[in-house]
Design a protein around this motif. Structure first.
Motif, short mmCIF file in Angstrom:
data_model
loop_
_atom_site.label_atom_id
_atom_site.label_comp_id
_atom_site.label_asym_id
_atom_site.label_seq_id
_atom_site.Cartn_x
_atom_site.Cartn_y
_atom_site.Cartn_z
N ARG A 111 24.54 60.84 10.87
CA ARG A 111 25.01 59.82 9.93
C ARG A 111 26.06 60.39 8.97
N SER A 112 25.78 61.57 8.48
CA SER A 112 26.71 62.22 7.57
C SER A 112 28.03 62.50 8.28
N ARG A 113 27.95 62.96 9.52
CA ARG A 113 29.17 63.23 10.30
C ARG A 113 29.96 61.96 10.53
N ALA A 114 29.29 60.87 10.89
CA ALA A 114 29.98 59.59 11.15
C ALA A 114 30.64 59.08 9.88
N ALA A 115 29.95 59.16 8.75
CA ALA A 115 30.53 58.69 7.49
C ALA A 115 31.77 59.50 7.14
N LYS A 116 31.71 60.80 7.35
CA LYS A 116 32.85 61.66 7.06
C LYS A 116 34.02 61.35 7.99
N LEU A 117 33.74 61.15 9.27
CA LEU A 117 34.80 60.82 10.22
C LEU A 117 35.47 59.50 9.86
N HIS A 118 34.68 58.51 9.47
CA HIS A 118 35.28 57.22 9.11
C HIS A 118 36.18 57.36 7.90
N GLU A 119 35.86 58.33 7.05
CA GLU A 119 36.67 58.56 5.85
C GLU A 119 37.95 59.32 6.15
N SER A 150 32.78 50.34 10.12
CA SER A 150 32.21 51.69 10.11
C SER A 150 31.13 51.85 11.17
N ASN A 151 30.51 50.73 11.59
CA ASN A 151 29.51 50.81 12.66
C ASN A 151 30.11 51.34 13.96
N LEU A 152 31.40 51.05 14.18
CA LEU A 152 32.04 51.54 15.40
C LEU A 152 32.10 53.06 15.38
N THR A 153 32.42 53.63 14.24
CA THR A 153 32.45 55.09 14.13
C THR A 153 31.07 55.67 14.38
N GLY A 157 36.66 31.98 28.90
CA GLY A 157 35.22 31.80 28.96
C GLY A 157 34.80 30.36 28.72
N GLU A 158 33.55 30.10 28.99
CA GLU A 158 32.96 28.78 28.77
C GLU A 158 32.21 28.83 27.45
N GLY A 159 32.52 27.85 26.56
CA GLY A 159 31.88 27.85 25.26
C GLY A 159 32.47 26.79 24.36
N PRO A 160 32.18 26.84 23.06
CA PRO A 160 32.68 25.81 22.13
C PRO A 160 34.19 25.84 22.01
N THR A 161 34.78 24.68 21.72
CA THR A 161 36.22 24.59 21.52
C THR A 161 36.58 24.24 20.07
N ASP A 162 35.57 24.08 19.23
CA ASP A 162 35.82 23.73 17.83
C ASP A 162 35.50 24.87 16.87
N ARG A 163 35.04 25.99 17.38
CA ARG A 163 34.71 27.13 16.53
C ARG A 163 34.78 28.41 17.35
N MET A 164 34.81 29.53 16.66
CA MET A 164 34.82 30.82 17.34
C MET A 164 33.45 31.12 17.94
N ASP A 165 33.44 31.83 19.04
CA ASP A 165 32.18 32.38 19.54
C ASP A 165 31.66 33.39 18.52
N SER A 166 30.37 33.59 18.53
CA SER A 166 29.79 34.63 17.68
C SER A 166 30.28 35.99 18.17
N TYR A 167 30.84 36.76 17.26
CA TYR A 167 31.32 38.10 17.62
C TYR A 167 30.12 39.03 17.82
N PRO A 168 30.34 40.19 18.42
CA PRO A 168 29.22 41.08 18.71
C PRO A 168 28.42 41.46 17.45
N GLU A 169 27.13 41.50 17.59
CA GLU A 169 26.27 41.90 16.49
C GLU A 169 26.64 43.31 16.04
N HIS A 170 26.75 43.47 14.73
CA HIS A 170 27.09 44.74 14.08
C HIS A 170 28.56 45.11 14.21
N LEU A 171 29.38 44.25 14.81
CA LEU A 171 30.83 44.46 14.83
C LEU A 171 31.52 43.10 14.87
N SER A 172 31.19 42.27 13.90
CA SER A 172 31.72 40.91 13.89
C SER A 172 32.87 40.73 12.91
N ARG A 173 32.95 41.61 11.92
CA ARG A 173 33.96 41.51 10.88
C ARG A 173 34.41 42.90 10.46
#
Length: 364
Positions: A20-28, A331-334, A310-326
């Motif tokens: 965790r410490s390594r990941a936080a440092k890398l993201h920085e 930092s979760n990617l790191t 893809g097949e899905g709603p046309t009036d809103r965005m699909d739900s983005y991947p959990e833990h990497l939606s915004r």
């Protein structure tokens, strides 16, 4: 490529304290360069103006135009963006050279690379590409969804690639120091751009078709390898239709950050770690609003081209991947790259170093 660890619903990765410490440092310390920033509202909407900087993004390829066939409107979009950057210079800096990325980093700002998704505005006048380069545009995807005078986009249902004019356009982009992007090109155009370009090519926001069957928007192993062999970069995006969908019905399925990492691992396996980067294409405000504009891809193209979007709603965005939606979760990617066993150098390369190398070579 690597085994993922067990995790809980609140914590996506089972990292120990040292990891965790390594990941936080890398993201920085890593230079984070986003292959695709989707909305100009990140520049001027007070609620989202700090979003990119808060995510520690050093620079991003911001879409400022492309699909419009109106050249005058496209020019206005570019000049308006330059004005927005200037009026928000406490947060942003226009990037026209590799040195500008360094200046942005040193001044705690996010560098904005102006890019196009599509070049419909070119029509038959290739001198317009030169004008865009003079205005500071540094990335161009020659096609979007439709075909145009240069080639075919990902929604065209024919086996045509670059036109003769498109081949000339590739040469002009090379001469003008414009990075060529193939994210919305169809299969033939993608391979043609890589073949005819003397410079490395990027795919700024894509998935791997071996894992998600999005036609054109997820690239085949042959395309991933061709881009890599030419010195280019494949930027994996969390955009749902290119990450996880039912291969038979095309129904977009709820993904997690692990699915995004699977695409990164696959692209690394195919082309090498130096050929892989990240392309966000995350529209924070659109997701927060819960609705999309009538001109969006999902509204206009999804019903007729589920094999692409893809097949899905046309009036809103699909739900983005959990833990990497915004961007607030970037930092979760790191942390995920650390979890998958990537070295410090590899993590920094995927987060931005690999894209920087291409930019530096093309913008020389």
């Amino acid at each position: 490529m690597f085994e993922e660890s067990s995790a809980t619903a609140d914590e996506p990765f089972d990292l120990d304290d040292q990891q965790r410490s390594r990941a936080a440092k890398l993201h920085e310390v890593c230079e984070i360069i986003d292959g695709l920033v989707a909305g100009t509202y990140y520049l001027d909407d007070p609620e989202y103006r700090d979003r990119l900087r808060d995510a520690d993004i050093t620079a991003g390829n911001l879409t400022v135009g492309g699909p419009s066939f109106d050249y005058t409107d496209t020019i206005h979009s570019v000049t308006d963006t330059r004005t927005q950057i200037r009026e928000n210079d406490d947060n942003y800096l226009l990037v026209e050279s590799i040195d500008d990325i360094d200046v942005a980093s040193e001044s705690d700002r996010t560098g904005i690379v102006m890019g196009f998704q599509g070049a419909n505005w070119v029509k038959n006048d290739l001198s317009r590409i030169v004008t865009m380069a003079e205005l500071g545009v540094r990335v161009i995807d020659l096609t979007y969804n439709r075909g145009n005078t240069l080639g075919d986009g990902c929604c065209e249902r024919r086996d045509a690639g670059l036109t003769m004019l498109g081949r000339e356009a590739v040469g002009i982009c090379n001469d003008q120091g414009i990075v060529l992007d193939v994210s919305h090109c169809n299969d033939e155009t993608t391979m043609d751009v890589v073949s005819y370009s003397d410079d490395p090519v990027i795919a700024s926001h894509i998935g791997c078709r071996a894992l998600a069957s999005s036609q054109g928007r997820a690239k085949t192993d042959e395309q991933l390898r061709a881009i890599a062999d030419n010195g280019g970069v494949n930027c994996i995006t969390p955009f749902p239709p290119v990450i996880k969908q039912n291969p038979e019905t095309h129904k977009v399925q709820q993904a997690t950050i692990a699915d995004v990492l699977d695409h990164i691992d696959h692209a690394v396996d195919v082309g090498g770690v130096e050929s892989v980067a990240f392309g966000g294409d995350m529209s924070d405000r659109t997701l927060d609003q819960g609705s999309i504009s009538k001109g969006s891809n999902l509204n206009v193209w999804r019903e007729t081209h589920p094999e692409v979007y893809g097949e899905g709603p046309t009036d809103r965005m699909d739900s983005y991947p959990e833990h990497l939606s915004r961007y607030t979760e970037l930092s979760n990617l790191t942390h995920g790259l650390v979890d998958r066993g990537y070295s410090d150098n590899d993590v920094c390369g995927i987060l931005g170093g690999n894209l920087r190398r291409v930019f530096e070579e093309v913008w020389k």
